[in-house]
Design an enzyme around this catalytic site. Structure first.
Site, short mmCIF file in Angstrom:
data_model
loop_
_atom_site.label_atom_id
_atom_site.label_comp_id
_atom_site.label_asym_id
_atom_site.label_seq_id
_atom_site.Cartn_x
_atom_site.Cartn_y
_atom_site.Cartn_z
N GLY A 11 0.84 -1.21 0.00
CA GLY A 11 0.00 0.00 0.00
C GLY A 11 0.86 1.25 0.00
N ARG A 72 0.86 -4.95 -5.56
CA ARG A 72 0.91 -6.18 -4.76
C ARG A 72 1.19 -7.28 -5.79
NH1 ARG A 72 -0.74 -4.19 0.30
NH2 ARG A 72 -2.45 -2.70 0.17
N ASP A 103 5.35 -4.96 6.10
CA ASP A 103 5.94 -6.25 6.47
C ASP A 103 5.96 -7.26 5.31
OD1 ASP A 103 3.18 -6.46 6.63
OD2 ASP A 103 3.21 -7.87 8.29
N THR A 125 4.16 2.49 5.45
CA THR A 125 2.77 2.02 5.48
C THR A 125 1.98 2.90 6.45
OG1 THR A 125 1.27 0.26 6.24
CG2 THR A 125 3.48 0.20 7.14
N ASP A 127 -0.34 1.90 8.22
CA ASP A 127 -0.90 1.07 9.29
C ASP A 127 -0.14 1.13 10.63
OD1 ASP A 127 -2.71 0.26 7.38
OD2 ASP A 127 -1.64 -1.58 6.90
N ASP A 129 2.02 -0.92 11.66
CA ASP A 129 1.88 -2.27 12.20
C ASP A 129 3.20 -3.04 12.28
OD1 ASP A 129 2.17 -2.45 9.46
OD2 ASP A 129 0.59 -3.93 9.16
N ARG A 171 -5.53 -2.50 8.71
CA ARG A 171 -5.48 -3.98 8.68
C ARG A 171 -5.76 -4.54 10.07
NH1 ARG A 171 -0.63 -6.05 4.77
NH2 ARG A 171 -1.71 -5.59 2.84
P1 ADP Z 1 2.88 -4.40 2.77
O1 ADP Z 1 4.28 -4.45 2.29
O2 ADP Z 1 2.35 -3.01 2.85
O3 ADP Z 1 2.69 -5.20 4.04
P2 ADP Z 1 1.68 -6.59 1.27
O4 ADP Z 1 1.50 -7.46 2.46
O5 ADP Z 1 0.61 -6.56 0.25
O6 ADP Z 1 1.93 -5.06 1.67
O7 ADP Z 1 3.05 -7.04 0.58
C1 ADP Z 1 3.52 -6.35 -0.56
C2 ADP Z 1 4.15 -7.34 -1.50
O8 ADP Z 1 5.27 -7.96 -0.86
C3 ADP Z 1 3.27 -8.49 -1.91
O9 ADP Z 1 2.37 -8.14 -2.94
C4 ADP Z 1 4.30 -9.48 -2.39
O10 ADP Z 1 4.78 -9.15 -3.65
C5 ADP Z 1 5.42 -9.27 -1.38
N1 ADP Z 1 5.30 -10.27 -0.29
C6 ADP Z 1 4.37 -10.31 0.68
N2 ADP Z 1 4.53 -11.38 1.48
C7 ADP Z 1 5.58 -12.07 0.96
C8 ADP Z 1 6.25 -13.29 1.32
N3 ADP Z 1 5.86 -14.03 2.35
N4 ADP Z 1 7.30 -13.67 0.55
C9 ADP Z 1 7.71 -12.94 -0.51
N5 ADP Z 1 7.12 -11.78 -0.88
C10 ADP Z 1 6.07 -11.35 -0.17
O1 F6P Z 2 -1.68 -1.50 4.25
C1 F6P Z 2 -2.31 -0.30 3.91
C2 F6P Z 2 -3.78 -0.54 3.66
O2 F6P Z 2 -4.37 0.69 3.26
C3 F6P Z 2 -4.56 -1.15 4.83
O3 F6P Z 2 -4.86 -0.21 5.82
C4 F6P Z 2 -5.75 -1.71 4.13
O4 F6P Z 2 -6.33 -2.77 4.86
C5 F6P Z 2 -5.16 -2.21 2.85
O5 F6P Z 2 -3.97 -1.46 2.62
C6 F6P Z 2 -6.06 -2.08 1.65
O6 F6P Z 2 -5.42 -2.70 0.60
P1 F6P Z 2 -5.82 -2.61 -0.94
O7 F6P Z 2 -5.10 -1.42 -1.49
O8 F6P Z 2 -5.27 -3.88 -1.51
O9 F6P Z 2 -7.29 -2.51 -1.00
#
Ligand code: ADP
Ligand code: F6P
Length: 319
Positions: A11, A72, A103, A125, A127, A129, A171
């Site tokens: 995000g 993502r 994360d 982020t 969040d 978090d 989240r």
């Molecule tokens: P954020 O980084 O804000 O937590 P996401 O959880 O959507 O957002 O993760 C962003 C991107 O990081 C994912 O779309 C994916 O490409 C990569 N990612 C997430 N989890 C994993 C994982 N366990 N192993 C490898 N890449 C990951």
């Molecule tokens: O991680 C940032 C965030 O805006 C969260 O607060 C929310 O749950 C999520 O991303 C929404 O994700 P998406 O852009 O995939 O709808």
């Protein structure tokens, strides 16, 4: 270290641009080449990147979103995706990768580092978090955006003597709700980390009515439940209708606050300096107002501690 790659992932968060600017300018200051990888890990796998110069990050420090774009990318979750990412980085002679994200993004960065490519993670982020850092880039702007919305909704909620539920993002983390709720003087704050019964909210609404206070603002973290469900529960218990506002994506945009810009600038520079020092797999954070860097794996295994003291304070102040 000769060439650094930088990407934003997950995000978007206000302040990401300030972090990109700091990475690019610090790299150039140290005579390193720096490439901007487009659209997060998706762009990395597609080899979508271009060299950044000083001017390429001009006029972006004040802008929300991310000029590099973000995504993502499901492919990165599988070994094949990671291996492809490593191949692309090697083919482009990128010795250091800076990942700005949450994360999930750090999980990907951590796996890439296992192949010997040096990585550094900047927490971006809304969040807040990530357990290892007091603040993530974008959180301060997001809570100020929510606060502004609470103030506006308060005007109409007071005029119409309504119960108002405002659903905020985060989240599974209740920090946006907690911080904005405390600052906005909300009557109730509902977060996933606290067992606060709906019956208590209802008691507060009814007690308030007895005291002549007709309006009531409830801040609900999305990780707790959907606002419309809470609305139904309140109606079933009290017979009182409430109004719902789901703030949604407006929380992710907007002009970054000074706090987020400064944090992003410091973290961006620190990430480059760590790579120059030969360090790898470091997650950058801020603890007690000092920049820190810890092992990415350790950062990912820490469990976020919710600020129960602050939550209790919000309860006391909203009696
Ligand atoms: P954020 O980084 O804000 O937590 P996401 O959880 O959507 O957002 O993760 C962003 C991107 O990081 C994912 O779309 C994916 O490409 C990569 N990612 C997430 N989890 C994993 C994982 N366990 N192993 C490898 N890449 C990951
Ligand atoms: O991680 C940032 C965030 O805006 C969260 O607060 C929310 O749950 C999520 O991303 C929404 O994700 P998406 O852009 O995939 O709808």
């Amino acid at each position: 270290m000769k060439k650094i790659g930088v990407l934003t992932s997950g995000g978007d968060a206000p302040g990401m641009n300030a972090a990109i600017r700091a990475v690019v300018r610090t790299s150039i200051y140290h005579n390193l080449k720096v490439v901007g990888i487009q659209r997060g890990y998706t762009g990395l796998l597609d080899g979508e990147m271009k060299e950044m110069d000083i001017a390429s990050v001009g006029d972006i420090i004040h802008r929300g979103g991310t000029v590099l774009k973000t995504s993502r990318c499901e492919k990165m979750r599988a070994d094949a995706g990671i291996n492809e990412a490593i191949r692309v980085l090697e083919r482009n002679q990128i010795d250091g990768l800076i990942v700005i994200g949450g994360d999930g993004s750090f999980q990907g960065a951590n796996k890439i580092s296992c192949a010997g490519i040096k990585v550094a993670g900047i927490p971006g982020t809304i969040d807040n978090d990530l357990a290892y850092t007091d603040y993530t880039i974008g959180f301060d702007t997001a809570i100020n955006t929510v606060l502004d919305s609470i103030s506006k909704i308060r005007d109409t909620s007071m005029s119409h003597e309504k119960v108002t539920i405002i659903e905020v993002m985060g989240r599974c983390c209740g920090d946006i709700a907690l911080y904005a709720g405390l600052a906005g003087g909300a009557e109730s704050i509902l977060v996933p980390e606290e067992k606060y019964e709906v019956t208590k909210i209802c008691e507060k609404i009814l007690q308030g009515k007895k005291r002549g206070k007709a309006h009531n603002i409830i801040i609900l973290a999305e990780g707790r439940e959907a606002a419309v469900e809470l609305q139904k529960e309140i109606f079933a218990i009290t017979g009182i209708e409430s109004r719902v506002t789901v703030l949604g994506y407006l929380q992710r945009g907007g002009v970054p606050t000074a706090f987020d810009r400064i944090l992003a600038s410091k973290m961006g520079a620190k990430a480059v300096n760590l790579l120059i020092e030969g360090k790898s797999n470091r997650a950058i954070g801020i603890k007690d107002n000092r920049l820190i860097d810890i092992d990415m794996m350790e950062a990912l295994t820490k469990r976020k501690v919710f600020d129960h003291e602050m939550y209790n304070l919000s309860q006391i102040l909203s009696i």
